[in-house]
Design a protein around this motif. Structure first.
Motif, PDB file in Angstrom:
ATOM      1  N   ASP A  11      22.169  12.549 102.160  1.00  0.00           N
ATOM      2  CA  ASP A  11      21.460  12.734 103.416  1.00  0.00           C
ATOM      3  C   ASP A  11      22.278  12.205 104.584  1.00  0.00           C
ATOM      4  OD1 ASP A  11      18.890  13.687 102.201  1.00  0.00           O
ATOM      5  OD2 ASP A  11      19.028  11.720 101.254  1.00  0.00           O
ATOM      6  N   ALA A  12      22.138  12.880 105.720  1.00  0.00           N
ATOM      7  CA  ALA A  12      22.854  12.491 106.933  1.00  0.00           C
ATOM      8  C   ALA A  12      22.011  11.534 107.765  1.00  0.00           C
ATOM      9  CB  ALA A  12      23.205  13.731 107.754  1.00  0.00           C
ATOM     10  N   PHE A  13      22.632  10.475 108.239  1.00  0.00           N
ATOM     11  CA  PHE A  13      22.013   9.511 109.142  1.00  0.00           C
ATOM     12  C   PHE A  13      22.890   9.381 110.376  1.00  0.00           C
ATOM     13  CE2 PHE A  13      20.184   8.602 105.085  1.00  0.00           C
ATOM     14  CZ  PHE A  13      18.929   8.057 105.329  1.00  0.00           C
ATOM     15  N   LEU A  14      22.309   8.881 111.454  1.00  0.00           N
ATOM     16  CA  LEU A  14      23.054   8.674 112.704  1.00  0.00           C
ATOM     17  C   LEU A  14      23.731   9.954 113.157  1.00  0.00           C
ATOM     18  CD1 LEU A  14      24.741   5.218 111.974  1.00  0.00           C
ATOM     19  CD2 LEU A  14      22.481   5.660 112.925  1.00  0.00           C
ATOM     20  N   GLY A  15      22.985  11.044 113.087  1.00  0.00           N
ATOM     21  CA  GLY A  15      23.537  12.312 113.546  1.00  0.00           C
ATOM     22  C   GLY A  15      24.734  12.773 112.738  1.00  0.00           C
ATOM     23  N   GLY A  16      24.803  12.369 111.476  1.00  0.00           N
ATOM     24  CA  GLY A  16      25.917  12.773 110.612  1.00  0.00           C
ATOM     25  C   GLY A  16      27.054  11.775 110.572  1.00  0.00           C
ATOM     26  N   GLN A  17      26.956  10.670 111.350  1.00  0.00           N
ATOM     27  CA  GLN A  17      28.016   9.653 111.321  1.00  0.00           C
ATOM     28  C   GLN A  17      28.024   8.876 110.007  1.00  0.00           C
ATOM     29  OE1 GLN A  17      28.358   7.136 114.910  1.00  0.00           O
ATOM     30  NE2 GLN A  17      26.778   8.431 115.814  1.00  0.00           N
ATOM     31  N   LEU A  18      26.901   8.938 109.303  1.00  0.00           N
ATOM     32  CA  LEU A  18      26.752   8.220 108.043  1.00  0.00           C
ATOM     33  C   LEU A  18      26.105   9.157 107.042  1.00  0.00           C
ATOM     34  CD1 LEU A  18      27.182   5.184 107.145  1.00  0.00           C
ATOM     35  CD2 LEU A  18      24.753   4.845 107.666  1.00  0.00           C
ATOM     36  N   ARG A  19      26.727   9.301 105.882  1.00  0.00           N
ATOM     37  CA  ARG A  19      26.160  10.141 104.828  1.00  0.00           C
ATOM     38  C   ARG A  19      25.913   9.271 103.605  1.00  0.00           C
ATOM     39  NH1 ARG A  19      25.961  15.336 106.232  1.00  0.00           N
ATOM     40  NH2 ARG A  19      25.270  15.872 104.118  1.00  0.00           N
ATOM     41  N   LEU A  20      24.666   9.318 103.127  1.00  0.00           N
ATOM     42  CA  LEU A  20      24.260   8.403 102.064  1.00  0.00           C
ATOM     43  C   LEU A  20      23.707   9.141 100.867  1.00  0.00           C
ATOM     44  CD1 LEU A  20      22.324   5.756 104.210  1.00  0.00           C
ATOM     45  CD2 LEU A  20      24.730   5.710 103.526  1.00  0.00           C
ATOM     46  N   LYS A  21      24.155   8.737  99.702  1.00  0.00           N
ATOM     47  CA  LYS A  21      23.533   9.194  98.467  1.00  0.00           C
ATOM     48  C   LYS A  21      22.351   8.275  98.180  1.00  0.00           C
ATOM     49  CE  LYS A  21      27.747  11.063  96.349  1.00  0.00           C
ATOM     50  NZ  LYS A  21      27.374  12.475  96.522  1.00  0.00           N
ATOM     51  N   GLN A  22      21.213   8.880  97.827  1.00  0.00           N
ATOM     52  CA  GLN A  22      20.051   8.087  97.453  1.00  0.00           C
ATOM     53  C   GLN A  22      19.245   8.826  96.407  1.00  0.00           C
ATOM     54  OE1 GLN A  22      17.353   7.260 100.731  1.00  0.00           O
ATOM     55  NE2 GLN A  22      17.948   9.100 101.821  1.00  0.00           N
ATOM     56  N   LEU A  23      18.351   8.098  95.768  1.00  0.00           N
ATOM     57  CA  LEU A  23      17.546   8.700  94.715  1.00  0.00           C
ATOM     58  C   LEU A  23      16.636   9.783  95.285  1.00  0.00           C
ATOM     59  CD1 LEU A  23      16.481   5.506  92.748  1.00  0.00           C
ATOM     60  CD2 LEU A  23      18.326   7.083  92.189  1.00  0.00           C
ATOM     61  N   LYS A  24      16.503  10.862  94.526  1.00  0.00           N
ATOM     62  CA  LYS A  24      15.646  11.961  94.960  1.00  0.00           C
ATOM     63  C   LYS A  24      14.190  11.530  94.993  1.00  0.00           C
ATOM     64  CE  LYS A  24      14.772  16.871  94.035  1.00  0.00           C
ATOM     65  NZ  LYS A  24      15.117  18.018  93.152  1.00  0.00           N
ATOM     66  N   SER A  25      13.788  10.669  94.077  1.00  0.00           N
ATOM     67  CA  SER A  25      12.437  10.128  94.079  1.00  0.00           C
ATOM     68  C   SER A  25      12.517   8.608  94.103  1.00  0.00           C
ATOM     69  CB  SER A  25      11.661  10.596  92.841  1.00  0.00           C
ATOM     70  OG  SER A  25      12.287  10.120  91.665  1.00  0.00           O
ATOM     71  N   GLY A  26      11.405   7.955  94.440  1.00  0.00           N
ATOM     72  CA  GLY A  26      11.418   6.513  94.588  1.00  0.00           C
ATOM     73  C   GLY A  26      11.600   6.139  96.047  1.00  0.00           C
ATOM     74  N   HIS A  27      12.031   4.909  96.283  1.00  0.00           N
ATOM     75  CA  HIS A  27      12.208   4.443  97.664  1.00  0.00           C
ATOM     76  C   HIS A  27      13.389   5.147  98.315  1.00  0.00           C
ATOM     77  CE1 HIS A  27      12.319   1.931 101.173  1.00  0.00           C
ATOM     78  NE2 HIS A  27      13.546   1.518 100.879  1.00  0.00           N
ATOM     79  N   ARG A  28      13.163   5.729  99.494  1.00  0.00           N
ATOM     80  CA  ARG A  28      14.207   6.442 100.214  1.00  0.00           C
ATOM     81  C   ARG A  28      14.318   5.907 101.635  1.00  0.00           C
ATOM     82  NH1 ARG A  28      16.189  11.133  98.626  1.00  0.00           N
ATOM     83  NH2 ARG A  28      16.059  12.089 100.710  1.00  0.00           N
ATOM     84  N   ALA A  29      15.538   5.749 102.089  1.00  0.00           N
ATOM     85  CA  ALA A  29      15.770   5.256 103.447  1.00  0.00           C
ATOM     86  C   ALA A  29      15.376   6.319 104.468  1.00  0.00           C
ATOM     87  CB  ALA A  29      17.239   4.879 103.615  1.00  0.00           C
TER      88      ALA A  29
END
Length: 255
Positions: A11-29
């Motif tokens: 997923d992209a954060f900060l307008g794409g300045q940060l790209r993070l892998k995270q779990l599809k289910s469970g706690h998500r940023a």
């Protein structure tokens, strides 16, 4: 028996300045992590600890905004800590990732390299849902990430106070209807409080508060004008969209 394969999203954060892998289910940023990062007061060269870092969203967002911080990501879930390492490397951000329960004692913290009075800034998004009023998620990890016990906030703030240097700054996000709990928990050892209410839209009450507290601070408490994520018509606030896209910070981050 082999470990189950974790389903991930990127997923992209900060307008794409940060790209993070995270779990599809469970706690998500999401927005909370970005707002927390945008409210964190940090300067180049500071040692910054993100307690309960998850996949690293808030801490890495601080490091993207403030260059050359000495970032430490503390997370008790080994799988999430592993993703935090992956995310730091993928975004070319130097970060130390420590697998540690925030509620562990001083000896455990010191053994992990977080000695008393050693950190300039702490940010944290503790579990804050009241189990008496919220149904726990059937997903165990998600429930752990969101549900607070009667002592969660006190223990997390105690951990922050222990590792912060004198005049070090703690920034946290909490549910707005728990403001009394936050002020009470910060009453020992912290001062110079700054509170920033956050509203989902202009028609309803605040649903989050961002709080900045200084270890040993003595200045009077300040309450900043509220942030509105959306206007009365439900249209995203332009200023807030800039912050969420990484183009600015919030008043609590000011020196």
């Amino acid at each position: 028996m082999t470990d189950p394969v974790l389903e991930l999203t990127e997923d992209a954060f900060l307008g794409g300045q940060l790209r993070l892998k995270q779990l599809k289910s469970g706690h998500r940023a999401g927005h909370d992590a970005v707002l927390l990062a945008a409210a964190t007061a940090a300067r180049a060269g500071d040692r910054v600890a993100d307690l309960g870092a998850g996949v690293g969203a808030a801490g890495l967002a601080v490091a993207r905004r403030v260059t050359s911080v000495d970032l430490v990501l503390v997370e008790m879930d080994a799988a999430l800590a592993g993703l935090a390492r992956v995310n730091a490397e993928a975004n070319a951000i130097q970060a130390e990732v420590i697998v540690l329960d925030v509620e562990a004692d001083a000896t455990a913290f010191a053994a992990a390299g977080l000695k008393p009075d050693s950190v300039d800034a702490v940010l944290m998004n503790p579990p804050f849902n009241d189990p008496a009023r919220h149904r726990a998620s059937p997903d165990v990890a998600r429930g752990t990430a969101h549900m607070a016990t009667a002592t969660t906030l006190l223990k997390w703030i105690h951990a922050a106070r222990r590792i912060l240097k004198s005049r070090g700054v703690l920034t946290l996000i909490w549910r707005a209807d728990g403001i009394a709990e936050v002020l009470s928990a910060l009453d020992h050892g912290f001062g110079s409080l700054q509170v920033l209410p956050v509203h989902g839209d202009a028609r309803g009450p605040a649903n989050r508060i961002l709080v900045r507290a200084t270890k040993g601070g003595r200045a009077p408490t300040q309450i900043h004008p509220a942030l509105m994520l959306n206007d009365e018509q439900g249209v995203p606030n332009e200023r807030m969209q800039e912050v969420l896209s990484g183009k600015g910070s919030l008043p609590l981050a000011n020196p």
